[in-house]
Design a protein around this motif. Structure first.
Motif, PDB file in Angstrom:
ATOM      1  N   VAL A  21      61.430 -22.579 -71.469  1.00  0.00           N
ATOM      2  CA  VAL A  21      62.532 -21.742 -71.006  1.00  0.00           C
ATOM      3  C   VAL A  21      63.331 -22.535 -69.981  1.00  0.00           C
ATOM      4  CG1 VAL A  21      63.194 -19.593 -69.861  1.00  0.00           C
ATOM      5  CG2 VAL A  21      61.198 -19.642 -71.386  1.00  0.00           C
ATOM      6  N   GLY A  22      64.583 -22.848 -70.312  1.00  0.00           N
ATOM      7  CA  GLY A  22      65.469 -23.530 -69.385  1.00  0.00           C
ATOM      8  C   GLY A  22      66.298 -22.508 -68.634  1.00  0.00           C
ATOM      9  N   VAL A  23      66.184 -22.502 -67.312  1.00  0.00           N
ATOM     10  CA  VAL A  23      66.766 -21.431 -66.493  1.00  0.00           C
ATOM     11  C   VAL A  23      68.015 -21.908 -65.750  1.00  0.00           C
ATOM     12  CG1 VAL A  23      66.337 -19.804 -64.607  1.00  0.00           C
ATOM     13  CG2 VAL A  23      64.481 -20.421 -66.180  1.00  0.00           C
ATOM     14  N   GLN A  32      75.977 -17.574 -64.479  1.00  0.00           N
ATOM     15  CA  GLN A  32      74.903 -18.500 -64.128  1.00  0.00           C
ATOM     16  C   GLN A  32      73.504 -18.022 -64.497  1.00  0.00           C
ATOM     17  OE1 GLN A  32      76.891 -21.435 -63.408  1.00  0.00           O
ATOM     18  NE2 GLN A  32      75.107 -21.758 -62.120  1.00  0.00           N
ATOM     19  N   CYS A  33      73.279 -16.743 -64.405  1.00  0.00           N
ATOM     20  CA  CYS A  33      71.911 -16.217 -64.506  1.00  0.00           C
ATOM     21  C   CYS A  33      71.541 -15.905 -65.945  1.00  0.00           C
ATOM     22  CB  CYS A  33      71.752 -14.998 -63.608  1.00  0.00           C
ATOM     23  SG  CYS A  33      71.947 -15.419 -61.866  1.00  0.00           S
ATOM     24  N   VAL A  34      71.452 -16.968 -66.706  1.00  0.00           N
ATOM     25  CA  VAL A  34      71.064 -16.895 -68.113  1.00  0.00           C
ATOM     26  C   VAL A  34      70.023 -17.972 -68.373  1.00  0.00           C
ATOM     27  CG1 VAL A  34      73.229 -15.897 -68.957  1.00  0.00           C
ATOM     28  CG2 VAL A  34      73.010 -18.380 -68.765  1.00  0.00           C
ATOM     29  N   LEU A  35      69.288 -17.820 -69.449  1.00  0.00           N
ATOM     30  CA  LEU A  35      68.259 -18.792 -69.802  1.00  0.00           C
ATOM     31  C   LEU A  35      68.320 -19.103 -71.290  1.00  0.00           C
ATOM     32  CD1 LEU A  35      65.802 -17.024 -71.318  1.00  0.00           C
ATOM     33  CD2 LEU A  35      65.379 -16.310 -68.959  1.00  0.00           C
ATOM     34  N   ASP A  36      67.829 -20.287 -71.637  1.00  0.00           N
ATOM     35  CA  ASP A  36      67.660 -20.696 -73.030  1.00  0.00           C
ATOM     36  C   ASP A  36      66.171 -20.667 -73.342  1.00  0.00           C
ATOM     37  OD1 ASP A  36      70.389 -21.162 -73.087  1.00  0.00           O
ATOM     38  OD2 ASP A  36      70.204 -23.335 -72.867  1.00  0.00           O
TER      39      ASP A  36
END
Length: 278
Positions: free
Chosen positions: A93-95, A49-53
């Motif tokens: 940044v999409g979190v 879950q703890c990723v970003l684009d």
């Protein structure tokens, strides 16, 4: 003309990308972990879950960045980069973050702070300006925006001063304690609570610029406009000089489409003011 804290007709605000933005190539990097390798290896759900684009303009420097938190009540939703924020001469940044009931909902704020800290520590590697980082999001994402920006303790864990955030722009966020957190504590959804997990608890004079946007008070989730109006009032009472509230007449809780131009306008206003003062 749109006026702060006034109900208005559907806004006819048009933003045309500049020639600079139109000619710029954009790059997206997906699923970047924002926690350490050791934490990722120890927790499968966190690693998932703890990723970003990261979407950013290529071969450009000193661009602003919008950190965007998705909605979903802290129980659902997925990271996203809103189409309306693309090709605007800035990074987005999409979190992604962990969700209740896998974790206690209050720990969503920890994830949000970790993601914002990652942006502060890494955006310059991609050409961005760490003094031009804005935080925004819709609904639950608006709540996370406010908690990370107003309660300085979350970013302090990462040695980041929350006052370094260039602007906070929450869309329809709770300013009382989030209803999912209240549900976990056995508190009815009709019982408003203002405790340390409520943005209202953390009103302060020195907070970053704050633009609150909600749907129509008659169409929004019950009390959502009034919560935001009270936060605006209390921010002004403590002496904050840069708090505004917009109510999007004719739109309910899902008011993101007409609100994105307001977000972009506010980012550009603050960027211009900062550049003029440098």
């Amino acid at each position: 003309m749109l006026l702060p804290n006034r109900r208005h007709e559907r806004p006819l605000v048009l933003f045309v990308a500049s020639t600079f933005a139109q000619k710029t190539e954009y790059v997206t990097k997906y699923n970047i972990p924002y926690y350490s390798d050791s934490l990722n290896q120890a927790d499968e759900y966190l690693r998932q879950q703890c990723v970003l684009d990261l979407y950013y303009p290529k071969n450009v420097t000193h661009f602003p960045t919008i950190v965007w938190f998705h909605g979903g009540g802290l129980t659902g939703g997925h990271k996203e980069i809103p189409q309306a924020l693309k090709e605007q001469g800035m990074a987005v940044v999409g979190v992604g973050y962990r969700l209740s009931p896998h974790i206690k909902a209050e720990h969503c704020i920890d994830d949000a702070a970790a993601a914002v800290a990652w942006v502060f520590n890494h955006i310059e590697q991609f050409g961005g300006d760490s003094t031009l980082i804005f935080v925004s999001g819709h609904s639950a994402g608006g709540y996370l925006t406010l908690m990370v920006g107003l309660d300085k303790n979350y970013l302090k864990k990462w040695d980041i001063d929350a006052n370094r955030i260039a602007g906070l722009i929450p869309f329809s966020g709770h300013t009382i304690t989030h209803f999912t957190i209240r549900a976990e504590l056995g508190i009815p959804g009709t019982q408003p609570v203002v405790d340390s997990l409520a943005p209202l608890y953390w009103v302060r004079k020195d907070a970053p610029p704050l633009l609150l946007i909600t749907g129509d008070r008659h169409m929004e989730m019950p009390g959502r406009y009034e919560e935001n109006a009270y936060l605006m009032r209390m921010m002004k009472v403590v002496g904050h000089k840069n708090t505004q509230l917009y109510e999007m007449q004719g739109y309910g809780h899902n008011m993101t489409a007409p609100a994105f131009p307001l977000l972009l306008k506010d980012v550009r206003r603050i960027v211009k003011e900062k550049q003029a003062n440098d």
